[in-house]
Design a protein around this motif. Structure first.
Motif, PDB file in Angstrom:
ATOM      1  N   GLY A  34       1.109  -1.396   0.225  1.00 26.83           N
ATOM      2  CA  GLY A  34       0.168   0.242  -0.824  1.00 26.83           C
ATOM      3  C   GLY A  34       0.768   1.581  -0.534  1.00 26.83           C
ATOM      4  O   GLY A  34       2.178   1.401   0.265  1.00 26.83           O
ATOM      5  N   PRO A  35       0.457   2.339  -0.329  1.00 22.84           N
ATOM      6  CA  PRO A  35       1.288   3.960  -0.457  1.00 22.84           C
ATOM      7  C   PRO A  35       1.426   3.919   0.872  1.00 22.84           C
ATOM      8  O   PRO A  35       0.953   3.688   2.075  1.00 22.84           O
ATOM      9  N   ASN A  36       2.059   5.220   1.404  1.00 25.03           N
ATOM     10  CA  ASN A  36       2.398   5.697   2.507  1.00 25.03           C
ATOM     11  C   ASN A  36       1.141   6.462   3.455  1.00 25.03           C
ATOM     12  O   ASN A  36       0.755   6.693   2.346  1.00 25.03           O
ATOM     13  N   ALA A  38      -1.180   4.038   4.679  1.00 24.00           N
ATOM     14  CA  ALA A  38      -2.313   3.315   4.226  1.00 24.00           C
ATOM     15  C   ALA A  38      -2.982   2.638   5.487  1.00 24.00           C
ATOM     16  O   ALA A  38      -3.522   1.984   5.554  1.00 24.00           O
ATOM     17  N   GLU A 153       9.256  -2.477   5.561  1.00 19.74           N
ATOM     18  CA  GLU A 153       9.874  -1.649   4.083  1.00 19.74           C
ATOM     19  C   GLU A 153      11.805  -2.235   4.565  1.00 19.74           C
ATOM     20  O   GLU A 153      12.725  -1.405   4.158  1.00 19.74           O
ATOM     21  N   HIS A 185       5.507  -0.111   0.278  1.00 18.85           N
ATOM     22  CA  HIS A 185       4.428  -0.400  -1.094  1.00 18.85           C
ATOM     23  C   HIS A 185       5.302  -0.085  -2.527  1.00 18.85           C
ATOM     24  O   HIS A 185       5.491   0.324  -3.828  1.00 18.85           O
ATOM     25  N   LYS A 201      -5.161   0.289   2.028  1.00 15.56           N
ATOM     26  CA  LYS A 201      -6.335   1.413   1.549  1.00 15.56           C
ATOM     27  C   LYS A 201      -6.663   2.836   3.010  1.00 15.56           C
ATOM     28  O   LYS A 201      -7.475   1.506   3.174  1.00 15.56           O
ATOM     29  N   PHE A 226      -2.737  -0.351  -8.243  1.00 12.28           N
ATOM     30  CA  PHE A 226      -2.519   1.158  -8.667  1.00 12.28           C
ATOM     31  C   PHE A 226      -4.662   1.292  -9.275  1.00 12.28           C
ATOM     32  O   PHE A 226      -4.544   2.625  -8.914  1.00 12.28           O
ATOM     33  N   THR A 229      -5.171   1.962  -5.629  1.00 17.63           N
ATOM     34  CA  THR A 229      -4.948   2.745  -4.960  1.00 17.63           C
ATOM     35  C   THR A 229      -4.771   4.703  -5.241  1.00 17.63           C
ATOM     36  O   THR A 229      -4.836   5.443  -4.983  1.00 17.63           O
ATOM     37  N   GLU A 230      -5.482   4.538  -6.951  1.00 19.84           N
ATOM     38  CA  GLU A 230      -6.015   5.550  -7.725  1.00 19.84           C
ATOM     39  C   GLU A 230      -7.149   5.914  -7.517  1.00 19.84           C
ATOM     40  O   GLU A 230      -7.467   6.515  -8.757  1.00 19.84           O
TER      41      GLU A 230
END
Length: 239
Positions: A34-36, A38, A153, A185, A201, A226, A229-230
């Motif tokens: 997941g993105p930072n 999340a 990470e 990520h 998310k 994507f 997350t988008e």
């Protein structure tokens, strides 16, 4: 085995994790992707007993904050946590004594050699670069031969040789029947050895996917990531 059941975590009014449940079996590599922001590091820290939370977490059937569970757990944090005034070698000796290990430190020697730290064994923690501190953190997490390993990470700051060794190590731990959970990520860092991926998310699992299953996926893991997350896929989808 790692079992997380209905775990939620709040920071004041912010809900960082919301009703998260999943299991990582022995000999399995699971990934939190997941993105930072999340919620990945929050659930990782909860698993490792560093945060209060609601719900339950068990390591090999034992409450995660019990001494029995802690002996089975190895944790590599997102930011290296080393002691400024201990040498590299003293870090590993500290771990050996803390866990009352009977072996003479030969495994620690192997780890230092593998991650190209043997020639730095007399350097203090504060004298190491960030990349070397990360490699030392990995060695310390592995030194007591844990059965459940948590990596937050882990690739950040590592040189290409260390990344290669760490990926090989993941496969070896899996073959040994260890439980491995990786938070990242970086999709390309886990693409060839994961068993199950949970895409996060807004503090929840938006989708989960198993590798090599019978499902016929129309999307690659990257495409699914994507899309979620988008803003495309609804949370809670099983992929």
């Amino acid at each position: 085995m790692l079992t997380v059941s209905h775990v939620s975590k709040r920071y004041g009014d912010m809900l960082a994790n919301q009703d998260i449940s999943f299991t990582v079996e022995d000999g399995q590599i699971a990934v939190l992707l997941g993105p930072n922001g999340a919620g990945k590091s929050t659930i990782i820290k909860s698993i490792c007993g560093l945060l209060r939370f609601t719900g339950s977490i068990e390591i090999d059937g034992k409450p995660n904050k019990s001494m029995e569970a802690k002996r089975l757990l190895g944790y590599v944090p997102e930011l290296p946590a080393v002691y400024d005034l201990l040498t590299v070698e003293e870090h590993l000796e500290f771990i050996r004594r803390a866990y009352r290990m009977e072996e003479d430190g030969q495994y620690a020697h192997v780890l230092l050699e593998r991650f190209e730290l043997l020639d730095k064994k007399d350097k203090l923690g504060k004298e190491l670069s960030k990349g070397m501190q990360q490699k030392l953190s990995i060695c310390c997490a592995l030194a007591h031969r844990p059965r459940v390993l948590i990596f937050d990470e882990p690739m950040v700051g590592l040189d290409p040789h260390a990344i290669k060794e760490l990926k090989n190590l993941f496969r070896e731990l899996k073959a040994q029947g260890c439980t491995v959970l990786i938070s990242t990520h970086m999709i390309d860092s886990v693409e060839d050895y994961w068993d199950v991926v949970h895409i996060m998310k807004n503090g929840r699992f938006a989708a989960s996917r198993r590798n090599g299953g019978s499902e016929n996926h129309s999307q690659s893991l990257e495409e699914l990531f994507f899309e979620i997350t988008e803003g495309g896929t609804e949370e809670g989808e099983q992929a």
